[in-house]
Design a protein around this motif. Structure first.
Motif, mmCIF file in Angstrom:
data_model
loop_
_atom_site.group_PDB
_atom_site.id
_atom_site.type_symbol
_atom_site.label_atom_id
_atom_site.label_comp_id
_atom_site.label_asym_id
_atom_site.label_seq_id
_atom_site.Cartn_x
_atom_site.Cartn_y
_atom_site.Cartn_z
ATOM 1 N N PRO A 1 0.968 18.247 -29.816
ATOM 2 C CA PRO A 1 2.131 19.072 -29.455
ATOM 3 C C PRO A 1 3.294 18.217 -28.950
ATOM 4 O O PRO A 1 3.139 17.023 -28.659
ATOM 5 N N ASP A 2 4.477 18.819 -28.861
ATOM 6 C CA ASP A 2 5.649 18.113 -28.345
ATOM 7 C C ASP A 2 5.378 17.617 -26.925
ATOM 8 O O ASP A 2 4.620 18.226 -26.148
ATOM 9 N N ASP A 3 6.030 16.487 -26.622
ATOM 10 C CA ASP A 3 5.880 15.832 -25.316
ATOM 11 C C ASP A 3 4.457 15.298 -25.105
ATOM 12 O O ASP A 3 4.040 15.052 -23.962
ATOM 13 N N GLY A 4 3.719 15.117 -26.193
ATOM 14 C CA GLY A 4 2.368 14.559 -26.092
ATOM 15 C C GLY A 4 2.374 13.042 -26.214
ATOM 16 O O GLY A 4 3.437 12.396 -26.143
ATOM 17 N N ALA A 5 1.193 12.464 -26.414
ATOM 18 C CA ALA A 5 1.073 11.000 -26.501
ATOM 19 C C ALA A 5 -0.052 10.632 -27.477
ATOM 20 O O ALA A 5 -1.043 11.358 -27.610
ATOM 21 N N ILE A 6 0.150 9.504 -28.160
ATOM 22 C CA ILE A 6 -0.850 8.949 -29.079
ATOM 23 C C ILE A 6 -1.102 7.512 -28.657
ATOM 24 O O ILE A 6 -0.152 6.721 -28.493
ATOM 25 N N ASP A 7 -2.368 7.151 -28.464
ATOM 26 C CA ASP A 7 -2.750 5.816 -28.005
ATOM 27 C C ASP A 7 -3.568 5.103 -29.076
ATOM 28 O O ASP A 7 -4.456 5.704 -29.717
ATOM 29 N N VAL A 8 -3.281 3.823 -29.263
ATOM 30 C CA VAL A 8 -4.077 2.943 -30.132
ATOM 31 C C VAL A 8 -4.579 1.799 -29.274
ATOM 32 O O VAL A 8 -3.762 1.033 -28.717
ATOM 33 N N GLU A 9 -5.874 1.669 -29.134
ATOM 34 C CA GLU A 9 -6.480 0.628 -28.296
ATOM 35 C C GLU A 9 -7.274 -0.338 -29.170
ATOM 36 O O GLU A 9 -8.054 0.086 -30.037
ATOM 37 N N LEU A 10 -7.085 -1.632 -28.916
ATOM 38 C CA LEU A 10 -7.809 -2.692 -29.620
ATOM 39 C C LEU A 10 -8.675 -3.421 -28.618
ATOM 40 O O LEU A 10 -8.180 -3.878 -27.576
ATOM 41 N N VAL A 11 -9.967 -3.562 -28.918
ATOM 42 C CA VAL A 11 -10.909 -4.223 -28.012
ATOM 43 C C VAL A 11 -11.743 -5.208 -28.821
ATOM 44 O O VAL A 11 -12.313 -4.848 -29.868
ATOM 45 N N HIS A 12 -11.834 -6.454 -28.344
ATOM 46 C CA HIS A 12 -12.652 -7.477 -29.006
ATOM 47 C C HIS A 12 -14.014 -7.550 -28.315
ATOM 48 O O HIS A 12 -14.086 -7.781 -27.103
ATOM 49 N N LYS A 13 -15.095 -7.368 -29.106
ATOM 50 C CA LYS A 13 -16.439 -7.416 -28.542
ATOM 51 C C LYS A 13 -17.444 -7.738 -29.636
ATOM 52 O O LYS A 13 -17.428 -7.132 -30.719
ATOM 53 N N ASP A 14 -18.334 -8.725 -29.346
ATOM 54 C CA ASP A 14 -19.454 -9.082 -30.246
ATOM 55 C C ASP A 14 -18.982 -9.404 -31.660
ATOM 56 O O ASP A 14 -19.553 -8.951 -32.659
ATOM 57 N N GLY A 15 -17.924 -10.194 -31.780
ATOM 58 C CA GLY A 15 -17.473 -10.622 -33.098
ATOM 59 C C GLY A 15 -16.770 -9.553 -33.901
ATOM 60 O O GLY A 15 -16.566 -9.731 -35.108
ATOM 61 N N LYS A 16 -16.367 -8.462 -33.270
ATOM 62 C CA LYS A 16 -15.655 -7.389 -33.958
ATOM 63 C C LYS A 16 -14.496 -6.917 -33.094
ATOM 64 O O LYS A 16 -14.508 -7.079 -31.874
ATOM 65 N N VAL A 17 -13.509 -6.318 -33.769
ATOM 66 C CA VAL A 17 -12.405 -5.690 -33.069
ATOM 67 C C VAL A 17 -12.547 -4.187 -33.249
ATOM 68 O O VAL A 17 -12.573 -3.681 -34.386
ATOM 69 N N SER A 18 -12.677 -3.481 -32.156
ATOM 70 C CA SER A 18 -12.813 -2.030 -32.185
ATOM 71 C C SER A 18 -11.432 -1.397 -32.074
ATOM 72 O O SER A 18 -10.655 -1.750 -31.166
ATOM 73 N N VAL A 19 -11.122 -0.477 -32.997
ATOM 74 C CA VAL A 19 -9.833 0.214 -33.025
ATOM 75 C C VAL A 19 -10.079 1.680 -32.686
ATOM 76 O O VAL A 19 -10.894 2.344 -33.346
ATOM 77 N N THR A 20 -9.359 2.193 -31.659
ATOM 78 C CA THR A 20 -9.492 3.596 -31.248
ATOM 79 C C THR A 20 -8.119 4.251 -31.279
ATOM 80 O O THR A 20 -7.166 3.742 -30.664
ATOM 81 N N VAL A 21 -8.035 5.365 -32.023
ATOM 82 C CA VAL A 21 -6.797 6.138 -32.109
ATOM 83 C C VAL A 21 -7.071 7.501 -31.478
ATOM 84 O O VAL A 21 -7.939 8.248 -31.946
#
Length: 496
Positions: free
Chosen positions: A401-421
């Protein structure tokens, strides 16, 4: 003949058993015959030599024919089974006491006689003078007159015509019939025991055959016949192993059939949803174009531009849907393979954010990125991962909805990069979560499980990764996936 495996095995076993019994009987009779001949020849091997050294057979002029015939007659009277013959150095018969017409050949082969005199292993068979082709055990000795060289041989057939006649009578007696009946009874008992054993051995195979006949790949798991499975003690039994293998195969086929059924149902739902999503914008596009065509002279400039803008928006929507369908079809049929390269995921997130900067500002939606200070590069297909992030952000913006927020987080762990949207939208109802990445609830994206998530799911599968829907306490929806890192680390840019 249309026979079962058990019947064919029983017939083969019966034939082999009868053949073995016949061969055994023949070998037994043959062995007994040779044993009898060897015993008789061993016991009487010196008989001819004893006859040859009798002084009453010879005088100064040589052999006495009357004495020879008289001795031969006496010997055959004492032992009717022997027949005595006088041979010259060429094996021709010079004297005998056989009834007239009983001698069928006038000469005897000397080779067996020489072997006998030389002491070869017994039994040794020689020619039977009273048969044209018969051979019998014998005793032989050279005949010498006045110490000179041998002038002939004493040839004694040990089992003559009288013995053959007696043996024929015994063969027809009750003793032989009893023996033959005993052998037949043993063969019959062996046959019955063998057939019973075959029945017991093939019982699991027949049971498995019945189960295979009743097996229905389309049936539900509860309606399938119970497939026997071998116990740990039966792992060395081939039929038990076959039962276990078929049980596993039946389970696998059933699972695959049900999966195909689900896929077919999903395909039908996809076609129905796509038809609905295409019909709506096409109907709207057709209606506005038709209005513009019919009322071109009466519409004002403002209304004409509004109708054209709506028609253009609907055509863009149809084009976007057609492109998504084409891309999904290429992914489904394996026509696309990822071209792996090392790149910075931080830079890619910045580029994708720039695409959605204006739509987000128009609705006052914040685009936020959580990136650590140092993040290694990832190894993936740059174009596909860009499309994955684009689809996830586009999906998030449409449902936030309007005035909301979208977050993208990048985390490096155990030889991989985890992407969370994640977003602050209404979230996905529980009834829509199952099969979210396998079937589009609405292809156009009115609901959260559209073609965009299907494309994301297929692209990440090509990278041996999976898209995950995360459970969270806060409102909204969060998707996550992992990508393998490359060896070279990258320094994160300034926060977005």
């Amino acid at each position: 003949m249309n026979l079962t495996l058990t019947q064919r095995l029983s017939l083969v076993f019966s034939a082999l058993l009868l053949a073995c019994c016949g061969a055994s009987a023949w070998l037994q009779i043959r062995s007994n015959d040779l044993h009898e001949k060897e015993v008789v020849q061993s016991l009487s091997k010196n008989l001819a030599d004893h006859i040859a050294h009798r002084t009453t057979l010879m005088d100064a002029n040589g052999l006495r024919p009357d004495a020879v015939r008289q001795l031969f007659g006496q010997l055959m009277m004492v032992n009717p089974s022997v027949e005595v013959y006088l041979l010259d150095n060429q094996g021709r018969i010079e004297g005998d006491d056989a009834p007239a017409g009983h001698v069928k050949r006038g000469q005897v082969d000397l080779t067996p006689i020489r072997r006998f005199i030389a002491g070869d292993a017994l039994p040794i068979l020689g020619d039977d003078p009273r048969s044209t082709d018969g051979r019998k055990v014998f005793s032989a000795a050279p005949l010498q007159l006045n110490g000179q060289q041998p002038s002939g041989y004493i040839y004694v057939v040990l089992l003559g015509e009288e013995h053959d006649a007696l043996a024929a009578r015994v063969a027809a007696s009750s003793v032989l019939r009893t023996t033959l009946w005993s052998m037949a009874l043993v063969a019959l008992l062996g046959l019955v025991a063998g057939l019973t054993a075959f029945g017991l051995i093939t019982r699991p195979l027949r049971r498995l055959t019945d189960v295979m006949r009743q097996f229905d790949a389309e049936g539900e798991p509860g309606t399938q016949p119970v497939v026997p499975r071998s116990s740990p003690l039966g792992r060395r039994d081939e039929i038990a192993v076959l039962e276990t293998t078929f049980a596993q195969m039946a389970d696998r086929i059933g699972e695959q059939w049900r999966a195909l059924t689900r896929k077919d149902q999903q395909r039908r739902e996809l076609i129905a949803n796509i038809s609905h999503d295409l019909r709506t914008p096409l109907t709207s596009l057709h209606g506005y174009l038709e209005t513009l065509s019919l009322k071109a002279d009466t519409l004002g400039e403002t209304e004409r531009k509004r109708y054209l803008a709506i028609a253009l928006a609907q055509s863009v929507k149809v084009g976007r849907l057609a492109q998504a369908l084409f891309e999904l079809a290429r992914l489904e049929h394996g026509n696309v393979q990822p071209a792996l390269e090392n790149f910075s995921l931080v830079d890619l997130v910045q580029d994708v954010f720039q695409k959605f900067e204006l739509p987000a500002e128009a609705r006052r939606i914040q685009l936020r990125a959580g990136i650590p200070s140092r993040l290694p590069n990832v190894s993936a297909d740059l174009g596909m991962i860009e499309r994955v992030l684009t689809n996830l952000l586009d999906n998030a913006i449409r449902h936030t909805p309007d005035d909301g927020a979208i977050d993208v987080e990048l985390v490096h762990k155990d030889g991989k990069v985890s992407v969370t949207v994640s977003d602050t939208g209404p979230g996905i109802p529980a009834e829509q979560r199952e099969g979210l990445f396998e079937r589009p609830l609405n292809a156009g994206g009115a609901q959260r499980g559209g073609l965009g998530l299907l494309i994301v799911h297929r692209m990440l599968q090509l990278h041996h990764s999976q898209i995950r829907l995360l459970d969270r306490d806060a409102p909204g929806t969060a998707f996550s996936f992992d990508l393998p890192t490359s060896e070279k680390p990258a320094i994160a840019s300034a926060p977005l």
